[in-house]
Design a protein around this motif. Structure first.
Motif, PDB file in Angstrom:
ATOM      1  N   PRO A  12       9.803  90.983 -19.355  1.00  0.00           N
ATOM      2  CA  PRO A  12       8.298  91.153 -19.272  1.00  0.00           C
ATOM      3  C   PRO A  12       7.545  89.963 -19.954  1.00  0.00           C
ATOM      4  N   HIS A  13       6.271  90.053 -19.333  1.00  0.00           N
ATOM      5  CA  HIS A  13       5.366  88.855 -19.774  1.00  0.00           C
ATOM      6  C   HIS A  13       5.139  89.011 -21.086  1.00  0.00           C
ATOM      7  N   CYS A  14       5.100  88.036 -21.957  1.00  0.00           N
ATOM      8  CA  CYS A  14       4.857  88.109 -23.382  1.00  0.00           C
ATOM      9  C   CYS A  14       4.064  87.032 -24.015  1.00  0.00           C
ATOM     10  N   GLU A  15       3.169  87.359 -24.713  1.00  0.00           N
ATOM     11  CA  GLU A  15       2.328  86.478 -25.162  1.00  0.00           C
ATOM     12  C   GLU A  15       2.501  86.331 -27.029  1.00  0.00           C
ATOM     13  N   VAL A  16       2.483  85.357 -27.503  1.00  0.00           N
ATOM     14  CA  VAL A  16       2.494  84.985 -29.007  1.00  0.00           C
ATOM     15  C   VAL A  16       1.296  84.962 -29.476  1.00  0.00           C
ATOM     16  N   ILE A  17       0.752  85.878 -30.157  1.00  0.00           N
ATOM     17  CA  ILE A  17      -0.714  85.787 -30.816  1.00  0.00           C
ATOM     18  C   ILE A  17      -0.498  86.213 -32.296  1.00  0.00           C
ATOM     19  N   ASN A  18      -0.826  85.416 -33.087  1.00  0.00           N
ATOM     20  CA  ASN A  18      -0.465  85.569 -34.487  1.00  0.00           C
ATOM     21  C   ASN A  18      -1.463  86.761 -35.061  1.00  0.00           C
ATOM     22  N   ASN A  19      -1.017  87.407 -36.317  1.00  0.00           N
ATOM     23  CA  ASN A  19      -1.906  87.999 -36.888  1.00  0.00           C
ATOM     24  C   ASN A  19      -2.818  87.103 -37.721  1.00  0.00           C
ATOM     25  N   TRP A  20      -3.593  87.646 -38.636  1.00  0.00           N
ATOM     26  CA  TRP A  20      -4.517  86.776 -39.224  1.00  0.00           C
ATOM     27  C   TRP A  20      -5.149  87.689 -40.643  1.00  0.00           C
ATOM     28  N   ALA A  21      -5.592  86.946 -41.560  1.00  0.00           N
ATOM     29  CA  ALA A  21      -6.288  87.419 -42.614  1.00  0.00           C
ATOM     30  C   ALA A  21      -7.891  87.447 -42.306  1.00  0.00           C
ATOM     31  N   ASP A  22      -8.711  88.158 -42.999  1.00  0.00           N
ATOM     32  CA  ASP A  22     -10.196  87.973 -42.836  1.00  0.00           C
ATOM     33  C   ASP A  22     -10.490  86.685 -43.811  1.00  0.00           C
ATOM     34  N   TYR A  48      -4.012  74.470 -43.487  1.00  0.00           N
ATOM     35  CA  TYR A  48      -3.371  74.845 -42.050  1.00  0.00           C
ATOM     36  C   TYR A  48      -3.830  76.208 -41.492  1.00  0.00           C
ATOM     37  N   LEU A  49      -4.334  77.127 -42.216  1.00  0.00           N
ATOM     38  CA  LEU A  49      -5.198  78.476 -41.686  1.00  0.00           C
ATOM     39  C   LEU A  49      -6.244  78.158 -41.103  1.00  0.00           C
ATOM     40  N   ASP A  50      -7.025  77.391 -41.615  1.00  0.00           N
ATOM     41  CA  ASP A  50      -8.275  76.985 -41.001  1.00  0.00           C
ATOM     42  C   ASP A  50      -8.167  76.265 -39.655  1.00  0.00           C
ATOM     43  N   THR A  51      -7.076  75.425 -39.376  1.00  0.00           N
ATOM     44  CA  THR A  51      -6.726  74.674 -38.445  1.00  0.00           C
ATOM     45  C   THR A  51      -6.311  75.642 -37.259  1.00  0.00           C
ATOM     46  N   TYR A  52      -5.306  76.469 -37.595  1.00  0.00           N
ATOM     47  CA  TYR A  52      -4.421  76.965 -36.362  1.00  0.00           C
ATOM     48  C   TYR A  52      -4.572  78.384 -36.478  1.00  0.00           C
ATOM     49  N   LEU A  53      -4.953  79.442 -37.624  1.00  0.00           N
ATOM     50  CA  LEU A  53      -4.811  80.622 -37.698  1.00  0.00           C
ATOM     51  C   LEU A  53      -5.985  81.388 -38.119  1.00  0.00           C
ATOM     52  N   THR A  54      -7.312  80.956 -37.694  1.00  0.00           N
ATOM     53  CA  THR A  54      -8.227  81.800 -38.149  1.00  0.00           C
ATOM     54  C   THR A  54      -8.475  82.955 -37.352  1.00  0.00           C
ATOM     55  N   ARG A  55      -9.139  84.133 -37.888  1.00  0.00           N
ATOM     56  CA  ARG A  55      -9.446  85.066 -37.013  1.00  0.00           C
ATOM     57  C   ARG A  55     -10.266  84.804 -35.708  1.00  0.00           C
ATOM     58  N   GLU A  56     -11.136  84.028 -35.666  1.00  0.00           N
ATOM     59  CA  GLU A  56     -11.901  83.769 -34.602  1.00  0.00           C
ATOM     60  C   GLU A  56     -10.956  83.036 -33.670  1.00  0.00           C
ATOM     61  N   LEU A  57     -10.171  82.195 -33.938  1.00  0.00           N
ATOM     62  CA  LEU A  57      -9.035  81.448 -32.772  1.00  0.00           C
ATOM     63  C   LEU A  57      -8.142  82.842 -32.237  1.00  0.00           C
ATOM     64  N   THR A  58      -7.810  83.756 -33.107  1.00  0.00           N
ATOM     65  CA  THR A  58      -7.145  84.692 -32.689  1.00  0.00           C
ATOM     66  C   THR A  58      -7.787  85.741 -31.776  1.00  0.00           C
ATOM     67  N   VAL A  59      -8.759  86.138 -31.990  1.00  0.00           N
ATOM     68  CA  VAL A  59      -9.692  86.993 -31.516  1.00  0.00           C
ATOM     69  C   VAL A  59     -10.032  86.463 -30.038  1.00  0.00           C
ATOM     70  N   GLY A  60     -10.202  85.077 -30.075  1.00  0.00           N
ATOM     71  CA  GLY A  60     -10.528  84.342 -28.729  1.00  0.00           C
ATOM     72  C   GLY A  60      -9.284  84.583 -27.880  1.00  0.00           C
ATOM     73  N   ALA A  76       1.346  87.193 -45.496  1.00  0.00           N
ATOM     74  CA  ALA A  76       1.196  85.826 -45.597  1.00  0.00           C
ATOM     75  C   ALA A  76       0.036  85.134 -45.336  1.00  0.00           C
ATOM     76  N   TYR A  77      -0.627  85.788 -44.218  1.00  0.00           N
ATOM     77  CA  TYR A  77      -1.880  85.090 -44.020  1.00  0.00           C
ATOM     78  C   TYR A  77      -3.078  85.298 -44.896  1.00  0.00           C
ATOM     79  N   GLY A  78      -3.008  86.426 -45.673  1.00  0.00           N
ATOM     80  CA  GLY A  78      -4.001  86.568 -46.831  1.00  0.00           C
ATOM     81  C   GLY A  78      -3.543  85.477 -48.253  1.00  0.00           C
TER      82      GLY A  78
END
Length: 415
Positions: A196-206, A392-404, A327-329
């Motif tokens: 099945p089609h799969c996308e990796v989208i990380n979780n995040w912290a606020d 690292y989180l600010d560069t790659y793992l922000t909530r804004e990036l993930t929601v996008g 881990a994100y928190g």
């Protein structure tokens, strides 16, 4: 015209479960672009159901621009499998009934992997009823997860669960997983067949609320004073004290450090394994092991920042099955991490890529013991050397990036 999304999430606002917080933040962020209806259980994550949620057939509410339809469920005990199963079946039946009453006119259905297997099946049912494509978010693969710890069932039950969950994956327009290792697990389920089609989208912290705070911040100090952490080197586990983290074995190793009077091991949270850990700690007189209740979302930033090092774990066999989103928190606070995981798991990779801590192999207690010695004996050097999580989180793992990423995927599917 705004597209309409029907979503299923057994736990939702104001629940303290990490998945409840993740999907609450996701749907509220997407509510500017989509009309979203979430079918969930009445608040019950702790096992108790408030009297105000025991009177109606369902509860129609609104929060953060999202319509919330809550279905009643019974109270349960996390140590009683039967009551837990009955609670889950209450949600299953109630969610299906609400779906029938809502009827069609939805453009997309979203579900995730709670309750185990039934979450996916509920999404398949809803997608068929409203004639809309399905997105299946798998936070935990089952039956793989329960098989890893031998929680419930036998070979036949596990085979049936696998058949049903693979069907949910096949019926989905896209399967979303929070880690690269979980994407590999999906591939392994369908070896020799169409994956099945799969996308990796990380979780995040606020990341707007969970931020680094100094140890002399008034409310961080107040948290430390309240629980007797003043002047201590704090190694903290924060989150669900559940089955899938091997905490009963790790606490035995912690017990070897009971003479370290200036070191304290802190468990913040609750879960099915907490009582067992408390009995062990009391029996062995581990005076530097403490248990602290769950902290509210508003207070979480202070408790997380009270730690000098955070412990993030999964049991052996959980690689590719689940991703510890705590881990994100931890990364958001820039507090270093001691990760006890399997090599190649998503968080193991994040720790190595960011330099935010050190890793020990799950199930290797000699290695965990050595890691604790490293952390405790060279504490100042260790903390100063592993401050890479926040950048690292600010560069790659922000909530804004993930929601996008979610927004782009949803738009692609409903066009």
């Amino acid at each position: 015209m705004r597209k309409r999304i029907l979503a299923y999430s057994i736990y939702y606002y104001p629940e303290i479960a990490s998945v409840a917080q993740i999907y609450t933040e996701l749907f509220e962020a997407l509510s500017d672009d989509f009309d979203i209806t979430v079918i969930c259980a009445v608040p019950c994550y702790t096992g108790e159901v408030s009297p105000k949620y025991r009177e109606k057939r369902f509860y129609d509410e609104e929060h953060g621009g999202v319509r919330i339809i809550r279905v009643p469920v019974r109270s349960f005990s996390k140590t009683d499998k039967k009551s837990r199963i009955l609670n889950i079946l209450d949600f299953w039946r109630g969610a299906r009934k609400v779906t029938r009453q809502l009827g069609g006119d939805f453009d997309l259905v979203f579900t995730y992997s709670q309750p185990p297997v039934l979450g996916g099946m509920l999404g398949v049912y809803g997608a068929k009823k409203v004639q809309a494509p399905l997105i299946y978010g798998i936070q935990d693969f089952n039956p793989e997860q329960i098989m890893a710890v031998g929680y419930v069932g036998g070979t036949l039950l596990h085979k049936i669960m696998m058949i049903l969950d693979k069907r949910s994956c096949r019926k989905s327009s896209c399967v979303i997983v929070p880690g690269r290792d979980l994407a590999e697990t999906l591939k392994q389920r369908f070896v020799g067949k169409d994956v099945p089609h799969c996308e990796v989208i990380n979780n995040w912290a606020d990341d707007k609320t969970i931020i680094p705070l100094s140890k002399d911040h008034p409310q961080v100090l107040a948290f430390g004073k309240q629980y007797g952490l003043d002047g201590k080197f704090v190694i903290m586990y924060s989150g669900n004290i559940g089955l899938y983290y091997d905490l009963e074995s790790l606490v035995r190793v912690m017990g070897e450090f009971k003479e370290e009077e200036d070191v304290v091991f802190v468990f913040v949270g609750n879960g099915v394994m907490k009582a067992l850990l408390e009995v062990y700690v009391e029996k062995n007189r581990l005076r530097n092991v403490l248990f602290i209740p769950y902290q509210s979302k508003e207070e979480l930033v202070y408790s997380l920042n009270a730690a000098d090092v955070h412990l993030v774990t999964n049991a052996k066999g959980i690689k590719g099955v689940s991703c510890p989103s705590k881990a994100y928190g931890v990364m958001a606070t820039d507090v270093p991490m001691l990760a006890v995981l399997e090599e190649g798991s998503e968080v193991w990779c994040l720790v190595e890529e960011s330099g935010c801590g050190i890793c020990a192999h799950a199930g290797n207690y000699d290695e965990f013991r050595s890691a604790l010695h490293c952390v405790i004996d060279e504490r100042q050097k260790f903390v100063e050397a592993h401050r890479g999580g926040r950048s690292y989180l600010d560069t790659y793992l922000t909530r804004e990036l993930t929601v996008g990423k979610y927004k782009m995927l949803f738009n692609d599917i409903v066009q």
